[in-house]
Design an enzyme around this catalytic site. Sequence first.
Site, short mmCIF file in Angstrom:
data_model
loop_
_atom_site.label_atom_id
_atom_site.label_comp_id
_atom_site.label_asym_id
_atom_site.label_seq_id
_atom_site.Cartn_x
_atom_site.Cartn_y
_atom_site.Cartn_z
N GLN A 9 -2.81 -3.21 -10.31
CA GLN A 9 -2.43 -1.74 -10.77
C GLN A 9 -2.53 -1.08 -9.49
O GLN A 9 -3.41 -1.44 -8.53
CB GLN A 9 -3.89 -1.43 -11.77
CG GLN A 9 -3.35 -0.03 -12.54
CD GLN A 9 -4.24 0.01 -13.76
OE1 GLN A 9 -5.01 -1.04 -13.86
NE2 GLN A 9 -4.52 1.21 -14.15
N SER A 86 -6.38 -9.04 -9.79
CA SER A 86 -7.14 -8.42 -10.81
C SER A 86 -5.73 -8.49 -11.89
O SER A 86 -5.69 -9.64 -12.39
CB SER A 86 -7.14 -6.74 -10.36
OG SER A 86 -7.75 -6.11 -11.92
N LEU A 87 -5.19 -7.42 -12.30
CA LEU A 87 -4.18 -7.80 -13.49
C LEU A 87 -3.22 -8.84 -12.99
O LEU A 87 -2.61 -9.48 -13.80
CB LEU A 87 -3.45 -6.31 -13.55
CG LEU A 87 -1.85 -6.47 -14.11
CD1 LEU A 87 -1.88 -6.51 -15.64
CD2 LEU A 87 -1.21 -5.10 -13.58
N ARG A 111 -5.23 -5.80 -22.70
CA ARG A 111 -6.21 -5.45 -21.53
C ARG A 111 -6.30 -3.95 -21.45
O ARG A 111 -7.28 -3.52 -21.04
CB ARG A 111 -5.78 -6.48 -20.37
CG ARG A 111 -6.63 -6.31 -19.10
CD ARG A 111 -5.97 -7.29 -18.17
NE ARG A 111 -6.94 -7.19 -16.93
CZ ARG A 111 -6.82 -6.52 -15.98
NH1 ARG A 111 -6.22 -5.52 -15.80
NH2 ARG A 111 -7.75 -6.78 -14.79
N HIS A 193 -13.85 -3.89 -12.91
CA HIS A 193 -14.75 -4.85 -12.44
C HIS A 193 -15.92 -4.79 -12.27
O HIS A 193 -16.79 -5.01 -11.19
CB HIS A 193 -14.07 -5.59 -11.06
CG HIS A 193 -12.55 -5.72 -11.53
ND1 HIS A 193 -12.24 -7.21 -11.96
CD2 HIS A 193 -11.35 -5.30 -11.08
CE1 HIS A 193 -10.91 -6.92 -11.99
NE2 HIS A 193 -10.35 -5.97 -11.35
N GLN A 242 -13.21 -11.97 -15.54
CA GLN A 242 -12.67 -10.83 -14.51
C GLN A 242 -12.85 -9.60 -14.69
O GLN A 242 -13.07 -8.72 -14.00
CB GLN A 242 -11.15 -11.59 -14.45
CG GLN A 242 -10.44 -10.87 -13.21
CD GLN A 242 -9.35 -10.41 -13.42
OE1 GLN A 242 -9.17 -9.31 -14.26
NE2 GLN A 242 -8.17 -11.12 -13.03
#
Length: 289
Positions: A9, A86-87, A111, A193, A242
């Site tokens: 992102q 991440s994503l 998500r 996170h 995650q």
Amino acid sequence: MKAYVFPGQGAQFTGMGKELYENSAEAKELFEKANEILGFRITDIMFEGSAEELKETKVTQPAVFLHSVILFKTLNAQPDMVAGHSLGEFSALVANGALCFEDGLKLVSQRAMAMQKACEIAPSTMAAVLNLEDKVVEDICAEIDGVVVAANYNCPGQLVISGELKAVEEACEKLKAAGAKRALILPVGGAFHSPMMEPAREELAAAIEATSFNIPSCPVYQNVTASAVSDPAEIKKNLIAQLTGAVKWTQSVNQMIADGATSFTEVGPGKVLVGLVKKINNEVETISA
């Protein structure tokens, strides 16, 4: 060995994917399939939308995922290893065949919505910390009363912390006093996170458990372990962890290099990851797809 990496992102920009859509029949078909799955024309927002529209939760994550995955599919690449920030881990899992395109998109959309809901429960944020040792940042976060943790290990001297608004603000003051060049609150929707994402983790866990994962064509270096994973059950477990766990990007890149990676190709919008890879190790080859 060739490593392929996928951004998260924040990499989105107006016009992303438009060239792909116009120049590749395969890309156009996949974009149209995505519009159908999501129930709205995300392509209109990606190609012509404003920065504000692109920042909407239901748009940002699927948009970055779509740009990355569809670009990857047009490259006919054969990675030896993959990772995503991440994503971007979801994009990486489509790239190595662990997830099919449709399931990956559905999970990314779920998500995004789950994270949005978690952000609305309590005021939370993230902050970038520059020029301090990771251990110093971790120790200061541990002293603060309230939730604040190291969330993104981006490269040496660049760490992002995440947690409750007050705790992050207090940590920023202490980090500056400890010698941080900067400790800057980021314009994000919430504390990604960190333990603040627990409600989202529970929601996403159910969706991930219900999705079938395949044995991948090459290992994925997952954010929470920073190690090569090929077992579908383990991939699922790490993907669930995650949301509340840290993105160990520095550690992942170092491990990929130790395991034989000689080049890193970033696939998706922007060039953030090749920049981070260079800061982690300036001897490996970096390419922007």
